[in-house]
Design a protein around this motif. Sequence first.
Motif, PDB file in Angstrom:
ATOM      1  N   ASN A  74       0.570  -1.321   0.094  1.00 45.21           N
ATOM      2  CA  ASN A  74       0.005   0.053  -0.084  1.00 45.21           C
ATOM      3  C   ASN A  74       0.714   1.167  -0.081  1.00 45.21           C
ATOM      4  OD1 ASN A  74      -2.621  -1.388  -0.192  1.00 45.21           O
ATOM      5  ND2 ASN A  74      -2.426  -1.563   2.333  1.00 45.21           N
ATOM      6  N   ILE A  75       2.207   1.184  -0.191  1.00 43.59           N
ATOM      7  CA  ILE A  75       3.196   2.368  -0.301  1.00 43.59           C
ATOM      8  C   ILE A  75       3.538   2.288  -1.558  1.00 43.59           C
ATOM      9  CG2 ILE A  75       5.173   3.215   0.671  1.00 43.59           C
ATOM     10  CD1 ILE A  75       4.726   1.495   3.517  1.00 43.59           C
ATOM     11  N   LEU A  76       3.391   3.649  -2.179  1.00 46.32           N
ATOM     12  CA  LEU A  76       4.252   3.766  -3.241  1.00 46.32           C
ATOM     13  C   LEU A  76       5.730   4.506  -3.212  1.00 46.32           C
ATOM     14  CD1 LEU A  76       1.218   5.620  -5.065  1.00 46.32           C
ATOM     15  CD2 LEU A  76       2.077   3.243  -5.336  1.00 46.32           C
ATOM     16  N   PRO A  77       6.642   3.980  -4.272  1.00 43.28           N
ATOM     17  CA  PRO A  77       6.317   3.161  -5.417  1.00 43.28           C
ATOM     18  C   PRO A  77       6.261   1.872  -4.863  1.00 43.28           C
ATOM     19  CG  PRO A  77       8.652   3.981  -5.080  1.00 43.28           C
ATOM     20  CD  PRO A  77       7.903   4.644  -4.111  1.00 43.28           C
ATOM     21  N   LEU A  78       5.786   0.829  -6.012  1.00 44.93           N
ATOM     22  CA  LEU A  78       5.722  -0.635  -5.543  1.00 44.93           C
ATOM     23  C   LEU A  78       6.948  -0.898  -5.743  1.00 44.93           C
ATOM     24  CD1 LEU A  78       2.324  -1.438  -7.652  1.00 44.93           C
ATOM     25  CD2 LEU A  78       2.409  -0.909  -5.250  1.00 44.93           C
ATOM     26  N   PRO A  79       7.013  -2.065  -4.811  1.00 39.30           N
ATOM     27  CA  PRO A  79       8.452  -2.637  -4.952  1.00 39.30           C
ATOM     28  C   PRO A  79       8.785  -3.451  -6.139  1.00 39.30           C
ATOM     29  CG  PRO A  79       7.069  -3.954  -3.623  1.00 39.30           C
ATOM     30  CD  PRO A  79       6.119  -2.700  -3.823  1.00 39.30           C
ATOM     31  N   MET A  80      10.196  -3.520  -6.651  1.00 46.51           N
ATOM     32  CA  MET A  80      10.537  -4.153  -7.566  1.00 46.51           C
ATOM     33  C   MET A  80      11.370  -5.493  -7.491  1.00 46.51           C
ATOM     34  SD  MET A  80       9.054  -3.319 -10.524  1.00 46.51           S
ATOM     35  CE  MET A  80       7.534  -3.239  -9.736  1.00 46.51           C
ATOM     36  N   TRP A  81      11.748  -5.663  -6.132  1.00 45.13           N
ATOM     37  CA  TRP A  81      12.500  -6.642  -5.771  1.00 45.13           C
ATOM     38  C   TRP A  81      11.849  -7.578  -4.582  1.00 45.13           C
ATOM     39  CZ3 TRP A  81      16.185  -7.568  -8.798  1.00 45.13           C
ATOM     40  CH2 TRP A  81      16.901  -6.682  -9.797  1.00 45.13           C
ATOM     41  N   PRO A  82      12.148  -8.781  -4.594  1.00 42.30           N
ATOM     42  CA  PRO A  82      11.306  -9.851  -3.832  1.00 42.30           C
ATOM     43  C   PRO A  82      11.515  -9.564  -2.008  1.00 42.30           C
ATOM     44  CG  PRO A  82      12.510 -11.165  -5.413  1.00 42.30           C
ATOM     45  CD  PRO A  82      12.876  -9.656  -5.525  1.00 42.30           C
ATOM     46  N   GLY A  83      10.469  -9.772  -1.505  1.00 42.96           N
ATOM     47  CA  GLY A  83      10.457  -9.592  -0.024  1.00 42.96           C
ATOM     48  C   GLY A  83      10.640 -10.720   0.644  1.00 42.96           C
ATOM     49  N   GLY A  84      10.225 -10.782   1.971  1.00 37.78           N
ATOM     50  CA  GLY A  84      10.400 -12.211   2.754  1.00 37.78           C
ATOM     51  C   GLY A  84       9.274 -12.852   3.159  1.00 37.78           C
ATOM     52  N   HIS A  85       7.889 -12.416   2.639  1.00 38.02           N
ATOM     53  CA  HIS A  85       6.771 -13.073   3.219  1.00 38.02           C
ATOM     54  C   HIS A  85       6.361 -14.083   2.261  1.00 38.02           C
ATOM     55  CE1 HIS A  85       6.667  -9.894   6.398  1.00 38.02           C
ATOM     56  NE2 HIS A  85       7.225  -9.323   5.539  1.00 38.02           N
ATOM     57  N   PHE A  86       6.886 -14.767   1.358  1.00 42.70           N
ATOM     58  CA  PHE A  86       6.590 -15.600   0.377  1.00 42.70           C
ATOM     59  C   PHE A  86       5.829 -16.883   1.043  1.00 42.70           C
ATOM     60  CE2 PHE A  86       6.945 -19.213  -2.583  1.00 42.70           C
ATOM     61  CZ  PHE A  86       6.186 -18.912  -3.846  1.00 42.70           C
ATOM     62  N   LEU A  87       6.556 -17.487   1.674  1.00 49.65           N
ATOM     63  CA  LEU A  87       5.779 -18.882   2.338  1.00 49.65           C
ATOM     64  C   LEU A  87       4.798 -18.331   3.353  1.00 49.65           C
ATOM     65  CD1 LEU A  87       8.975 -20.818   3.610  1.00 49.65           C
ATOM     66  CD2 LEU A  87       7.590 -21.064   1.667  1.00 49.65           C
ATOM     67  N   GLU A  88       4.708 -17.222   4.044  1.00 51.50           N
ATOM     68  CA  GLU A  88       3.512 -16.780   4.853  1.00 51.50           C
ATOM     69  C   GLU A  88       2.468 -16.372   3.767  1.00 51.50           C
ATOM     70  OE1 GLU A  88       2.504 -12.969   7.415  1.00 51.50           O
ATOM     71  OE2 GLU A  88       4.683 -13.328   6.951  1.00 51.50           O
ATOM     72  N   ASN A  89       2.524 -15.888   2.996  1.00 54.50           N
ATOM     73  CA  ASN A  89       1.429 -15.366   1.928  1.00 54.50           C
ATOM     74  C   ASN A  89       1.032 -16.851   1.198  1.00 54.50           C
ATOM     75  OD1 ASN A  89       1.905 -12.698   2.718  1.00 54.50           O
ATOM     76  ND2 ASN A  89       2.940 -12.232   0.697  1.00 54.50           N
ATOM     77  N   LEU A  90       1.779 -17.686   1.042  1.00 54.91           N
ATOM     78  CA  LEU A  90       1.374 -18.853   0.143  1.00 54.91           C
ATOM     79  C   LEU A  90       0.589 -19.751   1.278  1.00 54.91           C
ATOM     80  CD1 LEU A  90       1.550 -21.017  -2.104  1.00 54.91           C
ATOM     81  CD2 LEU A  90       3.688 -22.089  -0.898  1.00 54.91           C
ATOM     82  N   ASP A  91       0.781 -19.754   2.905  1.00 53.75           N
ATOM     83  CA  ASP A  91      -0.063 -20.557   3.520  1.00 53.75           C
ATOM     84  C   ASP A  91      -1.278 -19.715   3.625  1.00 53.75           C
ATOM     85  OD1 ASP A  91      -0.437 -22.166   6.004  1.00 53.75           O
ATOM     86  OD2 ASP A  91      -0.499 -20.377   6.856  1.00 53.75           O
ATOM     87  N   VAL A  92      -1.390 -18.372   3.598  1.00 54.10           N
ATOM     88  CA  VAL A  92      -2.659 -17.659   3.890  1.00 54.10           C
ATOM     89  C   VAL A  92      -3.474 -17.847   2.522  1.00 54.10           C
ATOM     90  CG1 VAL A  92      -3.750 -15.317   3.725  1.00 54.10           C
ATOM     91  CG2 VAL A  92      -1.691 -15.938   5.280  1.00 54.10           C
TER      92      VAL A  92
END
Length: 282
Positions: free
Chosen positions: A42-60
């Motif tokens: 929700n913060i501009l500019p949008l990120p262009m590099w991966p973060g660290g919440h992939f597995l968490e978001n996958l589980d959700v």
Amino acid sequence: MIENRPFLKVLSHVILIFGVLLVAFPIWVAFVAATHDAGRMNILPLPMWPGGHFLENLDVALNQGVWGGDGQGVAFMLFNSMIMALVIAFGKIVISLLSAFAIVYFRFPFRMFFFWMIFVTLMLPVEVRILPTFEVVANLGMLNSYWGLTVPLIASATATFMFRQVFLTIPDELLEASRIDGAGPLRFFKDILIPMSQTNIAALFVILFIYGWNQYLWPLLITTDQDMYTIVIQIKRMLEAGEEAPQWHIVMMTTLLAMLPPVVVVVFMQKLFVKGLTETEK
């Protein structure tokens, strides 16, 4: 003799690389968004590099769900889409093989008339006949069922036409040889025609699987029970979050999950797919 022109070779590679980047960029954006949390998205500019919440978001995404999903994950929706895509693909192939076999190798009254009647249905896609089709499905009690999702979509004039053209290229000597050996029609169909059509079947399977997987309008119309939703419908519902802002990190994770099965099918069947579309001799 083919002239070696380094400039044209470099130019062609640059154009190809640019095309790949153009196609891959939206996928990269979706992947990056799926690795961040809601606050960062929700913060501009949008990120262009991966973060660290992939597995968490996958589980959700798989197990918990988001707004518009009533707290349910998309794992069973992936299963529904898989069932729908596989039944449509196999159903279209089986029906089209049998139809083309009957049209090419059996002599019965009005044979070509029936073939052209099948071919004419290309002008009547599901979107055109959706109201009468829905009424038939509803009267048969097939709403909110796998039968309702798949049966109205398994007939294919295109596949029938393609298999007819394939069968016409098979030499008549093979039919005569099978008759001499005592093989009946079904034996000839099973032992000769199907093995010689494997690459065409594979090419059609890839196309039809993606067709069934990406279906939106028909599942949206006949499914009111959330247990029968497909992944494509769920993505649309996740974007309609009411007064809440969409959880873009979960939406993009769900989008990646929705892209994965068609990509896997295309990658593993690429050689057969290309061969089935380009092969001209039997």
